[in-house]
Design an enzyme around this catalytic site. Structure first.
Site, PDB file in Angstrom:
ATOM      1  N   HIS A 104      -1.816  -6.312  -3.095  1.00  0.00           N
ATOM      2  CA  HIS A 104      -0.455  -6.350  -2.545  1.00  0.00           C
ATOM      3  C   HIS A 104      -0.452  -5.382  -1.359  1.00  0.00           C
ATOM      4  O   HIS A 104      -1.115  -4.333  -1.411  1.00  0.00           O
ATOM      5  CB  HIS A 104       0.597  -5.805  -3.509  1.00  0.00           C
ATOM      6  CG  HIS A 104       0.714  -6.514  -4.823  1.00  0.00           C
ATOM      7  ND1 HIS A 104      -0.094  -6.239  -5.883  1.00  0.00           N
ATOM      8  CD2 HIS A 104       1.601  -7.451  -5.251  1.00  0.00           C
ATOM      9  CE1 HIS A 104       0.274  -6.991  -6.917  1.00  0.00           C
ATOM     10  NE2 HIS A 104       1.296  -7.741  -6.561  1.00  0.00           N
ATOM     11  N   ASP A 107      -0.111  -1.811  -2.345  1.00  0.00           N
ATOM     12  CA  ASP A 107      -1.200  -1.188  -3.131  1.00  0.00           C
ATOM     13  C   ASP A 107      -2.146  -0.435  -2.215  1.00  0.00           C
ATOM     14  O   ASP A 107      -2.694   0.595  -2.587  1.00  0.00           O
ATOM     15  CB  ASP A 107      -2.134  -2.232  -3.794  1.00  0.00           C
ATOM     16  CG  ASP A 107      -1.452  -3.219  -4.679  1.00  0.00           C
ATOM     17  OD1 ASP A 107      -0.384  -2.908  -5.195  1.00  0.00           O
ATOM     18  OD2 ASP A 107      -2.030  -4.325  -4.843  1.00  0.00           O
TER      19      ASP A 107
HETATM   20  C1  XUL Z   1       2.618  -9.594 -12.498  1.00  0.00           C
HETATM   21  C2  XUL Z   1       1.472 -10.216 -11.798  1.00  0.00           C
HETATM   22  C3  XUL Z   1       1.265  -9.819 -10.377  1.00  0.00           C
HETATM   23  C4  XUL Z   1       0.809 -10.927  -9.498  1.00  0.00           C
HETATM   24  C5  XUL Z   1       0.746 -10.573  -8.029  1.00  0.00           C
HETATM   25  O1  XUL Z   1       2.796 -10.025 -13.803  1.00  0.00           O
HETATM   26  O2  XUL Z   1       0.720 -10.962 -12.382  1.00  0.00           O
HETATM   27  O3  XUL Z   1       0.388  -8.764 -10.344  1.00  0.00           O
HETATM   28  O4  XUL Z   1      -0.456 -11.390  -9.876  1.00  0.00           O
HETATM   29  O5  XUL Z   1       1.952 -10.137  -7.545  1.00  0.00           O
END
Ligand code: XUL
Ligand code: CO
Length: 442
Positions: A104, A107
């Site tokens: 993300h 992150d």
């Molecule tokens: C949350 C989840 C996230 C997504 C990306 O449950 O799985 O980490 O994979 O936003």
């Protein structure tokens, strides 16, 4: 990779030692270089490491703070710390022999006081990531934007009742698409973090779904404008953190995409634990997506049957993974997708070495499942059984039903004049479960 200071000095690159090995820091089933059908196992399985869990996870839970302290998390300047953390991450990706990573935006780079400052931080870290990707050969499976942690997103991002928050989220995804493109990302994921509701008392469900669709259309348009060719993926999840999330499961995701004319632009990123939370099996979600040609990628993890929330554990259940792998192989694989370990260490697993044990277990379980599924398909027992079960649709009036030639009247006539009463046939579930057991356990 250039000789930098090692962050995992006591751990060498993980080697494949075969099923007989008792070395806890070796692969027993995942042999990345083994060539199968002209492709290495590494290219078949396309494992990815989730930056958020493995490099931002601290072990915190709703009942207490983090327990995991990494030696590289030192220093006052958050951008410099982010760079060193990323050095550690790429050393890990190489040592665990993962060809991909996922992140993300927030992150990898610290959020600033303004969007402009956040973007400047991101640019610095993305330049660093680009050089590390080049030096190590590790590639980006997918990027995404965190539209759920900052308090501004407490009532959602694209489904927020405030257009100002929608605009902010749009600006953030615009930038996340640019950096995903810059890093050669093969996919871009939309997990609807808080795109749902807590109570219908304050919610206009129709307007929120319309807004989510408008947001995704803007993303499609922007990807086209900048020439981002990666695959867009929706990651369904029924609930948590919201009580109801709009991308509840694959089936409701398909209905949403078709309703809003988005189905050509999206596939699904299926997460094991999200399937469980929706009351489905992992294999069910894969089959529903594959049936429509919309199987994109996998977030590899598992829940805990006794906890019932999104525990994001590493999955070592070879039976569950073999069934999933059977459906994936029958569908022709994941294309640009892969198996991303969206899984985290348990709170008391505080050693850096635990990151290796966790991923070795997950990778070995998937590799074994891959091999078992291939030998099950080569044996053909299930394929023959299922083909035979539906054989009455292959010719005659069965074929006419499938091709749209039959009508209620033509079928009534057949039953009254020729067919009479159907003869019941066993579904043979227990026989098939025993067949599966023979493949799994001998
Ligand atoms: C949350 C989840 C996230 C997504 C990306 O449950 O799985 O980490 O994979 O936003
Ligand atoms: Co996920």
């Amino acid at each position: 990779m250039k000789s930098r200071k090692s962050h995992f000095p006591r751990i060498k690159t993980i080697a494949f030692e075969g099923p007989g090995s008792t070395n806890p820091l070796a692969f027993r089933h995942y042999n990345p270089d083994e060539v199968i059908d002209g492709k290495t196992m590494s290219a078949h399985l396309r494992f990815g490491i989730a930056y958020w869990h493995s490099f931002r996870g601290t072990g915190s839970d709703p009942f207490g703070p983090g327990t995991i302290v990494r030696p590289w998390e030192k220093g006052k300047d958050p951008v410099s710390v982010a760079k060193v953390r990323m050095d550690a991450a790429f050393e890990f990706f190489q040592k665990i022999r993962a060809p991909f990573w996922c992140f993300h935006d927030r992150d990898i780079a610290p959020e600033g006081r303004t969007l402009a400052e956040s973007n400047r931080h991101l640019d610095k870290i993305v330049a660093h990531a680009k050089s590390l990707q080049k030096a190590t050969g590790v590639k980006l499976l997918w990027g995404t934007a965190n539209l759920f942690s900052n308090p501004r997103f407490m009532c959602g991002a694209a489904t927020n009742p405030d257009a100002h928050v929608f605009a902010y989220a749009a600006a953030q995804v615009k930038k996340a698409l640019e950096v995903t493109k810059e890093l050669g990302g093969e996919n871009y994921v939309f997990w609807g973090g808080r795109e749902g509701y807590e109570t219908l008392l304050n919610t206009n469900l129709k307007r929120e779904q319309d807004h989510l669709a408008a947001f995704l259309h803007m993303a499609v348009a922007y990807a086209k404008r900048i020439g981002f060719k990666g695959q867009f993926l929706i990651e369904p999840k029924p609930k948590e953190p919201t009580k109801h999330q709009y991308d509840f499961d694959v089936a409701s995701g398909i209905a949403f995409l078709r309703t809003y004319g988005l189905e050509k632009h999206f596939k699904f990123n299926i997460e094991t634990n999200h399937a469980t939370l929706a009351g489905h099996t992992f294999q069910h979600e894969i089959e529903v997506a594959a049936a429509q040609g919309l199987l994109g990628s996998i977030d590899a993890n598992s829940g805990d049957p006794l906890l019932g929330w999104d525990t994001d554990q590493f999955n070592t259940d070879v039976r569950e993974l073999t069934l999933a792998m059977l459906s994936i192989l029958r569908a022709g694989g994941l294309g640009t997708g892969g198996f991303n370990f969206d899984a985290k260490l348990r709170r008391p697993s505080i050693d850096a070495e635990d990151l290796f044990h966790a991923h070795i277990g997950g990778m070995d379980a998937y590799a074994l499942a891959f091999k078992l599924a291939r030998s099950i398909l080569a044996d053909g027992g299930f394929e023959r059984f299922v083909a035979e079960r539906y054989a009455s649709f292959d010719s005659g009036f069965g074929r006419d039903i499938e091709t749209g030639k039959a009508t209620f009247a033509s079928l009534e006539k057949l039953v009254l004049t020729k067919l009479g009463e159907p003869k019941p046939r066993s579904g043979k579930q227990e026989y098939l479960e025993n067949l599966l057991a023979r493949h799994l356990h001998g």
